[in-house]
Design a protein around this motif. Structure first.
Motif, PDB file in Angstrom:
ATOM      1  N   LEU A  83       0.867  -1.070   0.047  1.00 48.76           N
ATOM      2  CA  LEU A  83       0.035   0.149  -0.036  1.00 48.76           C
ATOM      3  C   LEU A  83       0.866   1.170  -0.001  1.00 48.76           C
ATOM      4  O   LEU A  83       1.839   1.372   0.773  1.00 48.76           O
ATOM      5  N   ALA A  84       0.843   2.086  -0.914  1.00 52.22           N
ATOM      6  CA  ALA A  84       1.338   3.313  -0.899  1.00 52.22           C
ATOM      7  C   ALA A  84       0.680   4.557  -1.393  1.00 52.22           C
ATOM      8  O   ALA A  84      -0.274   4.430  -2.274  1.00 52.22           O
ATOM      9  N   VAL A  85       0.887   5.777  -0.865  1.00 48.77           N
ATOM     10  CA  VAL A  85       0.157   7.016  -1.318  1.00 48.77           C
ATOM     11  C   VAL A  85       1.105   8.044  -1.470  1.00 48.77           C
ATOM     12  O   VAL A  85       2.107   8.005  -0.901  1.00 48.77           O
ATOM     13  N   GLN A  90      -0.886  12.261   0.834  1.00 52.34           N
ATOM     14  CA  GLN A  90      -1.031  11.405   1.971  1.00 52.34           C
ATOM     15  C   GLN A  90      -1.707  12.122   3.078  1.00 52.34           C
ATOM     16  O   GLN A  90      -2.004  13.528   3.084  1.00 52.34           O
ATOM     17  N   LYS A  91      -2.527  11.623   4.047  1.00 51.36           N
ATOM     18  CA  LYS A  91      -3.200  11.978   5.052  1.00 51.36           C
ATOM     19  C   LYS A  91      -4.475  13.011   4.739  1.00 51.36           C
ATOM     20  O   LYS A  91      -5.040  13.732   5.021  1.00 51.36           O
ATOM     21  N   SER A  92      -5.110  12.456   3.476  1.00 46.96           N
ATOM     22  CA  SER A  92      -6.344  12.798   2.776  1.00 46.96           C
ATOM     23  C   SER A  92      -6.989  11.691   2.657  1.00 46.96           C
ATOM     24  O   SER A  92      -8.268  11.629   1.934  1.00 46.96           O
ATOM     25  N   GLN A  93      -6.906  10.726   3.394  1.00 46.47           N
ATOM     26  CA  GLN A  93      -8.015   9.457   3.462  1.00 46.47           C
ATOM     27  C   GLN A  93      -7.836   8.516   2.228  1.00 46.47           C
ATOM     28  O   GLN A  93      -8.625   7.734   2.174  1.00 46.47           O
ATOM     29  N   GLY A  95      -5.484   6.243   1.571  1.00 45.69           N
ATOM     30  CA  GLY A  95      -5.119   4.922   2.196  1.00 45.69           C
ATOM     31  C   GLY A  95      -6.285   4.408   2.921  1.00 45.69           C
ATOM     32  O   GLY A  95      -6.399   3.002   2.215  1.00 45.69           O
ATOM     33  N   SER A  96      -6.812   5.069   3.599  1.00 46.21           N
ATOM     34  CA  SER A  96      -8.037   4.388   4.067  1.00 46.21           C
ATOM     35  C   SER A  96      -9.017   4.005   3.281  1.00 46.21           C
ATOM     36  O   SER A  96      -9.534   2.710   3.308  1.00 46.21           O
ATOM     37  N   ASP A 119       2.471  -1.357  10.121  1.00 51.21           N
ATOM     38  CA  ASP A 119       2.467  -0.564  11.503  1.00 51.21           C
ATOM     39  C   ASP A 119       1.176  -0.735  12.253  1.00 51.21           C
ATOM     40  O   ASP A 119      -0.013  -0.349  11.633  1.00 51.21           O
ATOM     41  N   TYR A 122      -1.498   2.124  12.562  1.00 51.93           N
ATOM     42  CA  TYR A 122      -2.224   2.556  11.222  1.00 51.93           C
ATOM     43  C   TYR A 122      -3.450   1.521  11.036  1.00 51.93           C
ATOM     44  O   TYR A 122      -4.350   1.966  10.935  1.00 51.93           O
ATOM     45  N   TYR A 123      -3.012   0.154  10.785  1.00 48.97           N
ATOM     46  CA  TYR A 123      -3.779  -0.947  10.635  1.00 48.97           C
ATOM     47  C   TYR A 123      -4.914  -1.141  11.539  1.00 48.97           C
ATOM     48  O   TYR A 123      -5.878  -1.704  11.420  1.00 48.97           O
ATOM     49  N   LYS A 125      -6.776   0.912  13.055  1.00 48.47           N
ATOM     50  CA  LYS A 125      -7.975   1.403  12.907  1.00 48.47           C
ATOM     51  C   LYS A 125      -8.863   0.843  12.002  1.00 48.47           C
ATOM     52  O   LYS A 125     -10.193   1.094  12.114  1.00 48.47           O
TER      53      LYS A 125
END
Ligand code: COA
Length: 177
Positions: A83-85, A90-93, A95-96, A119, A122-123, A125
């Motif tokens: 997974l990569a953004v 990043q931090k714009s949802q 990845g989620s 991590d 992160y996961y 959540k």
């Protein structure tokens, strides 16, 4: 506007670029190779790769590939990797969004468990927990064993634990673990 769709082989160069610029230099060659190799995997059940498109550019990518347990054809497992953004997105949802989209697709396929090596902060959540993974030995010894996590999508009470899981060829390289 954000569009999440299946990756195609035509996206190969963009996918490679996403992982090359998101991961540190000591990992980015191996991870970008994995992301691209997944596009050529012809597994049953299928290997899934998704991209997030913003304004016509591909900015994030995620892969999901099947994992198996010897002598148990009933149980169905997958692993989330990679997974990569892109850093500027990043931090714009994103990845989620990719994780949730993948979990939804796998839930509709009757998958029992989804693993990830990442991590826990992160996961966690998304419901991934180390205690759910601890009875499933990964294919290689992990450099950071606290990062071996799993999410139960559908209980399988018939499974004999502890057990060993196997991964597809693209992930079958010790440097990825
Ligand atoms: C990790 C990564 C995929 C997260 O994607 P993202 O789109 O930036 O994340 P989201 O926007 O969905 O989520 C952002 C939240 O996760 C947090 N977060 C991001 N990376 C984190 C990490 N490693 N540990 C804990 N929290 C993390 C952010 O602080 C943010 O928290 P907030 O919502 O409370 O502000 C992205 O940062 C990335 O590509 N990193 C480099 C490659 C990488 O490490 N991939 C994962 C390998 S397992």
């Amino acid at each position: 506007m954000i569009n999440i769709r299946n990756t195609t082989k035509l996206d190969r160069d963009s996918v490679r670029e996403i992982h090359l610029c998101a991961f540190p230099e000591n990992e980015n060659q191996a991870v970008s190779k994995l992301a691209v190799d997944l596009l050529d995997e012809d597994t049953t059940p299928e290997t899934i790769s998704l991209v997030a498109e913003v304004g016509g550019s591909l900015v994030a990518n995620i892969g999901f590939s099947p994992v198996t347990i010897h002598d148990n054809q009933e149980w169905s497992g997958y692993i989330l990797a990679p997974l990569a953004v892109k850093p500027e997105y990043q931090k714009s949802q994103l990845g989620s969004g990719l994780i949730k989209n993948g979990i939804e697709q796998l839930s509709n396929k009757d998958v029992n468990m989804l693993f990830v090596y990442g991590d826990p902060k992160y996961y966690g959540k998304f419901g991934f927990k180390p205690e759910l993974a601890s009875n499933y030995a990964p294919p290689y010894t992990l450099k950071h064993s606290f990062g071996w996590l799993a999410l139960t999508l559908k209980e399988d009470i018939s499974i004999q634990l502890p057990t060993q899981i196997s991964c597809i060829d693209s992930l079958n390289h010790p440097e990825l673990w």
